[in-house]
Design a protein around this motif. Structure first.
Motif, PDB file in Angstrom:
ATOM      1  N   GLY A 278      -6.102 -50.632  30.611  1.00 16.12           N
ATOM      2  CA  GLY A 278      -6.431 -51.813  29.795  1.00 16.12           C
ATOM      3  C   GLY A 278      -6.472 -53.103  30.610  1.00 16.12           C
TER       4      GLY A 278
ATOM      5  N   THR B 133      -4.561 -45.702  28.641  1.00 19.44           N
ATOM      6  CA  THR B 133      -5.927 -45.782  28.129  1.00 19.44           C
ATOM      7  C   THR B 133      -6.288 -47.251  27.975  1.00 19.44           C
ATOM      8  N   THR B 134      -7.537 -47.510  27.586  1.00 20.01           N
ATOM      9  CA  THR B 134      -7.982 -48.893  27.462  1.00 20.01           C
ATOM     10  C   THR B 134      -7.125 -49.671  26.472  1.00 20.01           C
ATOM     11  N   ASN B 135      -6.786 -49.024  25.336  1.00 19.47           N
ATOM     12  CA  ASN B 135      -6.056 -49.783  24.324  1.00 19.47           C
ATOM     13  C   ASN B 135      -4.548 -49.557  24.338  1.00 19.47           C
ATOM     14  N   ARG B 136      -4.095 -48.405  24.871  1.00 22.67           N
ATOM     15  CA  ARG B 136      -2.642 -48.165  24.819  1.00 22.67           C
ATOM     16  C   ARG B 136      -2.114 -47.573  26.115  1.00 22.67           C
TER      17      ARG B 136
ATOM     18  N   ILE C  70      -8.119 -57.371  23.543  1.00 20.28           N
ATOM     19  CA  ILE C  70      -8.252 -56.179  22.711  1.00 20.28           C
ATOM     20  C   ILE C  70      -7.270 -56.331  21.566  1.00 20.28           C
ATOM     21  N   SER C  71      -7.751 -55.967  20.388  1.00 23.06           N
ATOM     22  CA  SER C  71      -6.864 -56.081  19.238  1.00 23.06           C
ATOM     23  C   SER C  71      -6.919 -54.775  18.463  1.00 23.06           C
ATOM     24  N   GLY C  72      -6.029 -54.627  17.516  1.00 20.70           N
ATOM     25  CA  GLY C  72      -5.990 -53.421  16.720  1.00 20.70           C
ATOM     26  C   GLY C  72      -4.870 -52.525  17.208  1.00 20.70           C
TER      27      GLY C  72
ATOM     28  N   THR D 282      -3.067 -51.255  19.694  1.00 15.05           N
ATOM     29  CA  THR D 282      -2.880 -51.490  21.125  1.00 15.05           C
ATOM     30  C   THR D 282      -1.406 -51.426  21.503  1.00 15.05           C
ATOM     31  N   LYS D 283      -1.177 -51.126  22.771  1.00 15.56           N
ATOM     32  CA  LYS D 283       0.197 -51.179  23.296  1.00 15.56           C
ATOM     33  C   LYS D 283       0.128 -51.431  24.790  1.00 15.56           C
ATOM     34  N   GLU D 284       0.826 -52.453  25.226  1.00 16.51           N
ATOM     35  CA  GLU D 284       0.965 -52.627  26.665  1.00 16.51           C
ATOM     36  C   GLU D 284       2.442 -52.700  26.989  1.00 16.51           C
TER      37      GLU D 284
END
Ligand code: PLP
Length: 482
Positions: A185, A212-215, A242-244, A246-248
């Motif tokens: 991400g 992954t891109t979002n999490r 990025i929204s929705g 997601t996890k970083e």
């Protein structure tokens, strides 16, 4: 084809005066005084060549022009060519784009303290790399590293040409021939040529993508660590969000993992603000101090984004790692000049007086400028703009939203005010708006706005008092084009 007989052509060519005669003429004396004989001679030769070529072209219109040619016209042609040739290519513009830190328009504007320091540094020798206490060779970083450490809570600091250089140098010095773990991400591209995977390979480091891109989860980092791992890296997503779902993983989670394995965490913070922008009602960004406190071993950030200084890349963090970075040969290639240091130091000094920052630091003053203030400016500029453009266009003062720019906080916008130009007949006016945009861009000091939603929009946030007066004067002096 030809409209002129050969005898006519000969007569025309005979009218072309000799270079020496023209140069010796009285009206050319001031030109030679202003530009020097060599430049005037070259410009004159070009003008006479153009004249001969059009005479020989046989084109009726060109021939008419040649017949009409006289000494005054020749002088005007040469003077205009010399003026254009000698005009500065780097020109002041009015940034009415609504983007405060506009990369294409030079990002941060600097305070007067920096201007004075740069002038002095330009004209007087300085202790750039000279230790005044011992009389021996010094290190240019020493001029500001104390100040940077004071403002960020870091142990050590170094400075290079820009943040891209800071990232390249950090990876080259600490991760060449090794692996760097980065979340998928965060594999961002920032303005064309700066892409994390590319910088990584330039630095000779191997990118190890995780998640992954979002999490991305802490266990993704954990599983990626092996004997070749040099760094865990986090990159500020800067110009995208990025929204929705997601996890970083935060630095405070990654740092203990890295440290337990004897690894370092590097954070490319991008804008790297030194103060909590939330204090002024602006969208919050992680500060450099918070990032260091969260456990980052190294933090890189730009000098000319939210910091509000000159183009530069700052690297702060652990003393041993900064020492290693400073020893790398690329440091010499990427180092800053004295003008950068001269401009940066007063900017950093301003941060020591946070209560005056919105007044004295240009970038923060523009970002926190009250909408009411911008509204009043719009009312003052409106009549001058309406007068400068023809009746096909109608100007209105309207609320709009400015952007911070330069990758900081891409989704947040600041309530602003500006002038909106639409077609008087209510039509969409695509090419007419483009023509108007061009007219403004071709002014003595170009006015840069933006076209959106069938209107030309001029956000006045970045138009402070002196510029406002200059813009109004320029608009009033504008001959009406129809
Ligand atoms: C802007 C930015 C860069 C590049 O910084 P420059 O000072 O323009 O070289 C690198 N990384 C991030 C995350 C950025 O936002």
């Amino acid at each position: 084809m030809s409209d002129v007989s050969s005898s006519e052509l000969r007569a025309l060519m005979a009218r072309v005066p000799s270079v020496d005669k023209v140069l010796a003429s009285e009206e050319f004396v001031p030109l030679i005084g202003a530009y020097g004989r060599t430049q005037v001679l070259n410009a004159l030769r070009d003008a006479l060549d153009a004249w001969r070529i059009s005479a020989q072209s046989g084109d009726a219109a060109a021939n008419l022009a040649v017949r009409a040619l006289d000494a005054a016209q020749l002088h005007a042609t040469v003077a205009a060519a010399l003026l254009a040739r000698n005009a500065s290519r780097l020109r002041s513009v009015f940034n009415l784009t609504g983007t405060v830190l506009h990369t294409n328009l030079g990002r941060a504007l600097l305070p007067d303290e920096s201007v004075r320091a740069v002038m002095t540094a330009l004209t007087q020798p300085a202790n750039l790399e000279f230790d005044l206490a011992t009389g021996t060779r010094g290190d240019r970083d020493d001029l500001i590293d104390d100040l940077i450490c004071e403002l960020t809570g870091a142990e050590a600091a170094t400075i290079v040409n820009n943040n891209a250089a800071a990232v390249l140098l950090t990876l080259s010095a600490l991760a060449a021939k090794k692996e760097v773990v980065v979340s998928r991400g965060e594999l961002v591209e920032i303005g064309g040529a700066f892409r994390i995977p590319d910088i990584m390979s330039r630095a000779g480091a191997k990118l190890c993508e995780v998640g992954t891109t979002n999490r991305t989860h802490l266990k993704d980092y954990e599983q990626a660590i092996n004997a070749r791992t040099a760094l865990l890296m986090k990159v500020h997503a800067s110009n995208y969000a990025i929204s929705g779902f997601t996890k970083e993983v935060g630095i405070e989670e990654i740092a203990p993992l890295a440290h337990a394995r004897g690894l370092a965490v590097a954070v490319d913070l991008g804008s790297g603000t030194l103060v909590d922008l939330g204090e002024w009602g602006l969208p919050r960004e992680p500060t450099v101090r918070e990032t260091v406190a969260a456990g980052a071993d190294l933090v890189t950030f730009s000098g000319d984004k939210l910091l509000g200084g000159p183009q530069a890349g700052l690297i702060v963090g652990r003393r041993d790692l900064i020492a290693k970075i400073k020893k790398h040969p690329l440091k010499r290639a990427l180092r800053v000049g004295k003008l950068t240091l001269a401009a940066l130091e007063p900017v950093l000094q301003l941060y020591r007086v946070p209560e005056k920052l919105t007044e004295r630091l240009t970038t923060l003053r523009l970002l926190t400028r009250p909408a009411k203030d911008i509204h009043d400016a719009a009312q003052r500029v409106l009549p001058a703009l309406q007068q400068a453009i023809d009746a096909r266009y109608t100007v209105a003062a309207e609320p709009m939203f400015s952007q911070i720019g330069s990758g900081a906080l891409p989704v947040d916008v600041l309530p602003s005010y500006g002038l909106v130009v639409r077609m008087t007949d209510g039509k969409r006016g695509g090419r007419h708006l483009l023509a108007l945009e061009k007219q403004l861009r071709e002014m003595a000091r170009p006015v840069i706005g933006r076209i959106a939603d069938d209107a030309l929009r001029l956000d006045l946030r970045c138009l402070e008092a002196a510029d406002e007066a200059q813009l109004i004067a320029q608009l009033i002096a504008q001959p009406k084009s129809n």
